[in-house]
Write an enzyme that holds these catalytic residues in place. Structure first.
Site, PDB file in Angstrom:
ATOM      1  N   LYS A 263     -26.973  -3.467  10.130  1.00  0.00           N
ATOM      2  CA  LYS A 263     -27.435  -2.068  10.054  1.00  0.00           C
ATOM      3  C   LYS A 263     -27.232  -1.339  11.389  1.00  0.00           C
ATOM      4  O   LYS A 263     -27.588  -0.183  11.512  1.00  0.00           O
ATOM      5  CB  LYS A 263     -28.911  -2.036   9.651  1.00  0.00           C
ATOM      6  CG  LYS A 263     -29.130  -2.568   8.244  1.00  0.00           C
ATOM      7  CD  LYS A 263     -30.607  -2.747   7.916  1.00  0.00           C
ATOM      8  CE  LYS A 263     -31.283  -1.548   7.410  1.00  0.00           C
ATOM      9  NZ  LYS A 263     -32.646  -1.837   6.912  1.00  0.00           N
TER      10      LYS A 263
ATOM     11  N   LYS B  88     -28.836  -1.437  13.955  1.00  0.00           N
ATOM     12  CA  LYS B  88     -30.118  -0.880  14.409  1.00  0.00           C
ATOM     13  C   LYS B  88     -30.795  -1.916  15.294  1.00  0.00           C
ATOM     14  O   LYS B  88     -30.818  -3.092  14.963  1.00  0.00           O
ATOM     15  CB  LYS B  88     -31.071  -0.700  13.209  1.00  0.00           C
ATOM     16  CG  LYS B  88     -30.947   0.562  12.405  1.00  0.00           C
ATOM     17  CD  LYS B  88     -32.132   0.585  11.379  1.00  0.00           C
ATOM     18  CE  LYS B  88     -32.081   1.771  10.460  1.00  0.00           C
ATOM     19  NZ  LYS B  88     -33.174   1.791   9.486  1.00  0.00           N
TER      20      LYS B  88
HETATM   21  N1  C2G Z   1     -38.376   6.872   4.196  1.00  0.00           N
HETATM   22  C1  C2G Z   1     -38.942   8.014   3.631  1.00  0.00           C
HETATM   23  N2  C2G Z   1     -39.156   9.102   4.405  1.00  0.00           N
HETATM   24  C2  C2G Z   1     -38.835   9.083   5.721  1.00  0.00           C
HETATM   25  C3  C2G Z   1     -38.271   7.933   6.301  1.00  0.00           C
HETATM   26  C4  C2G Z   1     -38.048   6.816   5.506  1.00  0.00           C
HETATM   27  O1  C2G Z   1     -39.238   8.042   2.421  1.00  0.00           O
HETATM   28  N3  C2G Z   1     -39.068  10.214   6.465  1.00  0.00           N
HETATM   29  C5  C2G Z   1     -38.133   5.721   3.324  1.00  0.00           C
HETATM   30  C6  C2G Z   1     -36.652   5.358   3.235  1.00  0.00           C
HETATM   31  O2  C2G Z   1     -35.997   6.195   2.281  1.00  0.00           O
HETATM   32  C7  C2G Z   1     -36.715   3.893   2.799  1.00  0.00           C
HETATM   33  C8  C2G Z   1     -38.017   3.400   3.466  1.00  0.00           C
HETATM   34  O3  C2G Z   1     -38.763   4.564   3.849  1.00  0.00           O
HETATM   35  O4  C2G Z   1     -36.868   3.826   1.377  1.00  0.00           O
HETATM   36  C9  C2G Z   1     -37.733   2.555   4.708  1.00  0.00           C
HETATM   37  O5  C2G Z   1     -36.956   3.329   5.603  1.00  0.00           O
HETATM   38  P1  C2G Z   1     -36.040   2.548   6.679  1.00  0.00           P
HETATM   39  O6  C2G Z   1     -36.864   1.575   7.417  1.00  0.00           O
HETATM   40  O7  C2G Z   1     -35.234   3.576   7.403  1.00  0.00           O
HETATM   41  O8  C2G Z   1     -35.101   1.715   5.685  1.00  0.00           O
HETATM   42  P2  C2G Z   1     -33.499   1.646   5.715  1.00  0.00           P
HETATM   43  O9  C2G Z   1     -33.008   1.472   7.087  1.00  0.00           O
HETATM   44  O10 C2G Z   1     -33.012   2.773   4.896  1.00  0.00           O
HETATM   45  O11 C2G Z   1     -33.247   0.228   4.992  1.00  0.00           O
HETATM   46  O12 C2G Z   1     -31.366  -2.739   1.823  1.00  0.00           O
HETATM   47  C10 C2G Z   1     -31.966  -1.466   2.021  1.00  0.00           C
HETATM   48  C11 C2G Z   1     -32.250  -1.230   3.477  1.00  0.00           C
HETATM   49  O13 C2G Z   1     -32.988  -2.288   4.042  1.00  0.00           O
HETATM   50  C12 C2G Z   1     -33.010   0.088   3.641  1.00  0.00           C
END
Ligand code: C2G
Length: 131
Positions: A45, A47
């Site tokens: 990712k 990250k």
């Molecule tokens: N999220 C949200 N609103 C935000 C930020 C995040 O609804 N302002 C949601 C994202 O859409 C996701 C969840 O919170 O459903 C987790 O966000 P992240 O930690 O950024 O997840 P991500 O990096 O998108 O990883 O296999 C799938 C991945 O692991 C998803």
């Protein structure tokens, strides 16, 4: 018992994450959070999370909507996860809309929920840098 799963890094946990977890839990009775490991974040990712997997796991386990936290090690484990954890509903924020529809083939409902606007872990990090 209706079982729900969602995935993510959940670094610098914030109200956008909480809103997602709350709504995901409202879709069932039991919520599994598949949490990206540090290695998965780094290698796949691109990250680097501020908190380690264990720290992020501890934070998530303290949230009332979360029933179980398990590791997400790769992109391809979702098909087996929905069977292993006997999942009825897969939930992600709508930044992922359409990306996981294939899980319907596994008999799983797939739901994309609107993201919470104006908040993200990267936004928090850049705001803190500016101070
Ligand atoms: N999220 C949200 N609103 C935000 C930020 C995040 O609804 N302002 C949601 C994202 O859409 C996701 C969840 O919170 O459903 C987790 O966000 P992240 O930690 O950024 O997840 P991500 O990096 O998108 O990883 O296999 C799938 C991945 O692991 C998803």
């Amino acid at each position: 018992m209706k079982r729900v799963i969602t995935y993510g890094t959940f670094d610098l946990i914030h109200y956008g994450h909480i809103n997602l977890l709350k709504r995901a839990k409202e879709l069932g009775d039991y919520l599994v959070v598949c949490l990206s490991t540090d290695e998965f974040n780094l290698n796949e990712k691109n990250k680097k999370s501020y908190f380690s997997y264990e720290e992020r796991k501890q934070l998530l386990e303290a949230i009332r909507y979360v029933d179980l936290v398990v590791p997400e090690n790769n992109w391809d484990q979702k098909r087996s996860d929905v069977h292993e954890y006997r999942i009825d509903t897969f939930v992600m924020g709508d930044d992922w809309v359409g990306k996981f529809d294939f899980l319907k083939e596994e008999g799983c409902e797939v739901v994309y929920l609107p993201r919470t606007p104006e908040i993200s872990s990267s936004q928090i990090k850049s705001d803190l840098k500016m101070k």
